[in-house]
Design a protein around this motif. Structure first.
Motif, PDB file in Angstrom:
ATOM      1  N   VAL A  15       4.457 -23.825  96.344  1.00  0.00           N
ATOM      2  CA  VAL A  15       4.341 -25.015  95.206  1.00  0.00           C
ATOM      3  C   VAL A  15       3.315 -24.642  94.272  1.00  0.00           C
ATOM      4  N   THR A  16       3.670 -24.771  93.142  1.00  0.00           N
ATOM      5  CA  THR A  16       3.004 -24.751  91.939  1.00  0.00           C
ATOM      6  C   THR A  16       3.087 -25.950  90.787  1.00  0.00           C
ATOM      7  N   ASN A  17       2.118 -25.702  89.912  1.00  0.00           N
ATOM      8  CA  ASN A  17       2.361 -26.719  88.965  1.00  0.00           C
ATOM      9  C   ASN A  17       1.824 -26.208  87.446  1.00  0.00           C
ATOM     10  N   ASP A  18       1.892 -27.222  86.516  1.00  0.00           N
ATOM     11  CA  ASP A  18       0.983 -26.822  85.235  1.00  0.00           C
ATOM     12  C   ASP A  18       0.169 -27.706  84.952  1.00  0.00           C
ATOM     13  N   ASP A  19      -0.041 -28.988  85.509  1.00  0.00           N
ATOM     14  CA  ASP A  19      -1.035 -29.972  85.322  1.00  0.00           C
ATOM     15  C   ASP A  19      -2.615 -29.797  85.869  1.00  0.00           C
ATOM     16  N   GLY A  20      -2.519 -28.501  86.980  1.00  0.00           N
ATOM     17  CA  GLY A  20      -3.540 -28.217  87.413  1.00  0.00           C
ATOM     18  C   GLY A  20      -3.569 -28.624  88.951  1.00  0.00           C
ATOM     19  N   ILE A  21      -4.489 -27.731  89.788  1.00  0.00           N
ATOM     20  CA  ILE A  21      -4.472 -27.891  91.272  1.00  0.00           C
ATOM     21  C   ILE A  21      -5.023 -29.284  91.772  1.00  0.00           C
ATOM     22  N   PHE A  22      -5.738 -30.020  90.610  1.00  0.00           N
ATOM     23  CA  PHE A  22      -6.601 -31.400  91.128  1.00  0.00           C
ATOM     24  C   PHE A  22      -5.420 -32.466  90.734  1.00  0.00           C
ATOM     25  N   ALA A  23      -4.372 -32.343  90.070  1.00  0.00           N
ATOM     26  CA  ALA A  23      -3.434 -33.359  89.380  1.00  0.00           C
ATOM     27  C   ALA A  23      -2.845 -34.119  90.587  1.00  0.00           C
ATOM     28  N   PRO A  24      -2.807 -35.535  90.230  1.00  0.00           N
ATOM     29  CA  PRO A  24      -2.316 -36.467  91.426  1.00  0.00           C
ATOM     30  C   PRO A  24      -1.044 -36.287  91.817  1.00  0.00           C
ATOM     31  N   GLY A  25      -0.174 -35.711  90.854  1.00  0.00           N
ATOM     32  CA  GLY A  25       1.319 -35.730  91.115  1.00  0.00           C
ATOM     33  C   GLY A  25       1.414 -34.517  92.029  1.00  0.00           C
ATOM     34  N   LEU A  26       0.719 -33.493  92.047  1.00  0.00           N
ATOM     35  CA  LEU A  26       0.813 -32.249  92.902  1.00  0.00           C
ATOM     36  C   LEU A  26       0.337 -32.825  94.296  1.00  0.00           C
ATOM     37  N   ALA A  40       0.460 -35.843  95.751  1.00  0.00           N
ATOM     38  CA  ALA A  40       1.371 -36.768  96.140  1.00  0.00           C
ATOM     39  C   ALA A  40       2.788 -35.832  96.589  1.00  0.00           C
ATOM     40  N   PHE A  41       3.113 -34.637  95.831  1.00  0.00           N
ATOM     41  CA  PHE A  41       4.267 -33.921  96.228  1.00  0.00           C
ATOM     42  C   PHE A  41       4.160 -33.223  97.329  1.00  0.00           C
ATOM     43  N   VAL A  42       2.892 -32.580  97.494  1.00  0.00           N
ATOM     44  CA  VAL A  42       2.639 -31.844  98.686  1.00  0.00           C
ATOM     45  C   VAL A  42       2.669 -32.638  99.928  1.00  0.00           C
ATOM     46  N   ASP A  43       2.111 -34.037  99.896  1.00  0.00           N
ATOM     47  CA  ASP A  43       2.383 -34.825 101.081  1.00  0.00           C
ATOM     48  C   ASP A  43       3.766 -34.967 101.413  1.00  0.00           C
ATOM     49  N   VAL A  44       4.582 -35.260 100.424  1.00  0.00           N
ATOM     50  CA  VAL A  44       5.935 -35.391 100.942  1.00  0.00           C
ATOM     51  C   VAL A  44       6.706 -34.375 101.623  1.00  0.00           C
ATOM     52  N   LEU A  45       6.412 -33.065 100.835  1.00  0.00           N
ATOM     53  CA  LEU A  45       6.965 -31.737 101.445  1.00  0.00           C
ATOM     54  C   LEU A  45       6.382 -31.249 103.098  1.00  0.00           C
ATOM     55  N   GLN A  46       5.206 -31.903 103.061  1.00  0.00           N
ATOM     56  CA  GLN A  46       4.833 -31.316 104.579  1.00  0.00           C
ATOM     57  C   GLN A  46       5.734 -32.165 105.734  1.00  0.00           C
ATOM     58  N   HIS A  47       6.341 -33.005 105.318  1.00  0.00           N
ATOM     59  CA  HIS A  47       7.578 -33.652 106.250  1.00  0.00           C
ATOM     60  C   HIS A  47       8.699 -32.830 106.210  1.00  0.00           C
ATOM     61  N   PHE A  48       8.906 -31.818 105.564  1.00  0.00           N
ATOM     62  CA  PHE A  48       9.968 -30.894 105.670  1.00  0.00           C
ATOM     63  C   PHE A  48       9.682 -29.536 106.147  1.00  0.00           C
ATOM     64  N   GLY A  49       8.563 -29.016 106.030  1.00  0.00           N
ATOM     65  CA  GLY A  49       8.172 -27.579 106.523  1.00  0.00           C
ATOM     66  C   GLY A  49       6.676 -27.064 106.052  1.00  0.00           C
ATOM     67  N   VAL A  57      10.950 -22.364  96.258  1.00  0.00           N
ATOM     68  CA  VAL A  57       9.745 -22.696  95.366  1.00  0.00           C
ATOM     69  C   VAL A  57      10.121 -23.918  94.614  1.00  0.00           C
ATOM     70  N   PHE A  58       8.763 -24.661  94.805  1.00  0.00           N
ATOM     71  CA  PHE A  58       8.786 -26.077  94.016  1.00  0.00           C
ATOM     72  C   PHE A  58       7.649 -25.893  92.958  1.00  0.00           C
ATOM     73  N   SER A  59       7.845 -26.647  91.718  1.00  0.00           N
ATOM     74  CA  SER A  59       6.791 -26.734  90.921  1.00  0.00           C
ATOM     75  C   SER A  59       6.908 -28.207  90.535  1.00  0.00           C
ATOM     76  N   GLY A  60       5.691 -28.831  90.440  1.00  0.00           N
ATOM     77  CA  GLY A  60       5.602 -30.268  90.252  1.00  0.00           C
ATOM     78  C   GLY A  60       4.839 -31.029  91.363  1.00  0.00           C
ATOM     79  N   MET A  61       4.648 -32.232  91.120  1.00  0.00           N
ATOM     80  CA  MET A  61       5.509 -33.071  90.497  1.00  0.00           C
ATOM     81  C   MET A  61       4.801 -33.344  88.896  1.00  0.00           C
ATOM     82  N   ASN A  62       5.461 -32.988  87.689  1.00  0.00           N
ATOM     83  CA  ASN A  62       4.906 -33.012  86.632  1.00  0.00           C
ATOM     84  C   ASN A  62       4.760 -34.319  86.141  1.00  0.00           C
ATOM     85  N   LEU A  63       3.659 -34.710  85.304  1.00  0.00           N
ATOM     86  CA  LEU A  63       3.608 -35.875  84.695  1.00  0.00           C
ATOM     87  C   LEU A  63       4.238 -35.942  83.426  1.00  0.00           C
TER      88      LEU A  63
END
Length: 267
Positions: free
Chosen positions: A6-17, A19-28, A92-98
């Motif tokens: 997973v990556t993003n463009d809002d930065g590693i401390f972005a709340p959208g990232l 939140a998205f990582v929390d969801v993805l952990q349910h799947f792998g 590969v996932f990118s987001g969750m973008n604001l």
């Protein structure tokens, strides 16, 4: 168990990232490599003239190995695929973008470029954006609920490589939300336009302005239109356009052959 980068463009401390990582952990299994600061609208930029540092981060907890880098989303995926991640990456996932990424945004977006880079490694990729713009009031809980539903369908059968999925989540409450729809990418909409004004000392300056809230699409199948109509939109894109390249090559060969016949006096 599937493995995700997973990556993003809002930065590693972005709340959208987060939140998205929390969801993805349910799947792998989740790895994160993200810029150390915001890198929006940077497109496919890579870092050439300075070294990249990757610093381990525990911002997502001990179950998620993560690094912050002084580079771009594209750098993050290249570094992950080339060096940092030794196990095969399923998606590969990118987001969750604001903020939404629709229409021509696909050419400029740092979020989309992070996913697009994965295509060159033959890895399926997904860019995820939320059609909200105010970090002070944004409700990522609503967005993650809808993304969980989308992932449950998508991960049943991840489609082939060289395929980029672009997902936009509407900022709709539960009563407004109308479900998921497949969408075309509306390249006719001009979302960003320059505004002319006066700067210091009466110098003319040009300010690129986002008219996302004002533009309307007439195409009822498009990402712009359906997102405004409270649908979660899914679009696919082939960034390398290989089939178009083959078509163009064949057409050009025929033209050159036709020209050569004329030159030789064939007709």
């Amino acid at each position: 168990m599937k493995t995700f980068l997973v990556t993003n463009d809002d930065g590693i401390f972005a709340p959208g990232l987060l939140a998205f990582v929390d969801v993805l952990q349910h799947f792998g299994k989740v790895y994160v490599i993200a810029p150390d600061k915001e890198r929006s609208a940077i497109s496919q930029s890579i870092t050439l003239r300075q070294p990249i540092e990757a610093k381990e981060s525990n911002v997502f907890g001990r179950n998620v190995q993560a690094w912050s880098i002084n580079g771009t989303p594209t750098d993050a995926i290249k570094l992950g695929c080339d060096v940092l991640i030794t196990s095969p990456i399923d998606v590969v996932f990118s987001g969750m973008n604001l903020g939404a990424n629709v229409g021509r945004d696909l050419f400029y977006s740092g979020t989309v470029s992070g996913a697009r880079e994965a295509i060159s490694y033959d890895i399926p990729a997904v860019a995820v954006s939320y059609d909200e713009y105010d970090i002070e009031t944004v409700d990522f809980q609503r967005a993650t609920k809808r993304m969980y539903e989308w992932l449950s369908l998508f991960l049943e059968d991840v489609v082939a490589s060289r395929h980029l999925w672009n997902v936009n989540i509407p900022a709709s409450d539960d009563e407004q939300y109308r479900g998921m729809r497949w969408a075309t990418i509306d390249l006719d909409i001009q979302r960003y336009r320059h505004m002319v004004s006066k700067g210091p000392h009466q110098r003319t300056i040009y300010w690129l302005t986002d008219y996302r809230q004002d533009v309307q699409s007439l195409d009822e199948q498009s990402d712009f239109y359906l997102l405004n109509a409270h649908f979660l939109t899914t679009s696919t894109w082939h960034p390398l356009r290989l089939h178009y390249e083959v078509e163009a090559k064949q057409q050009w060969l025929e033209k050159m052959e036709h020209h050569a016949l004329i030159k030789r006096g064939g007709y």
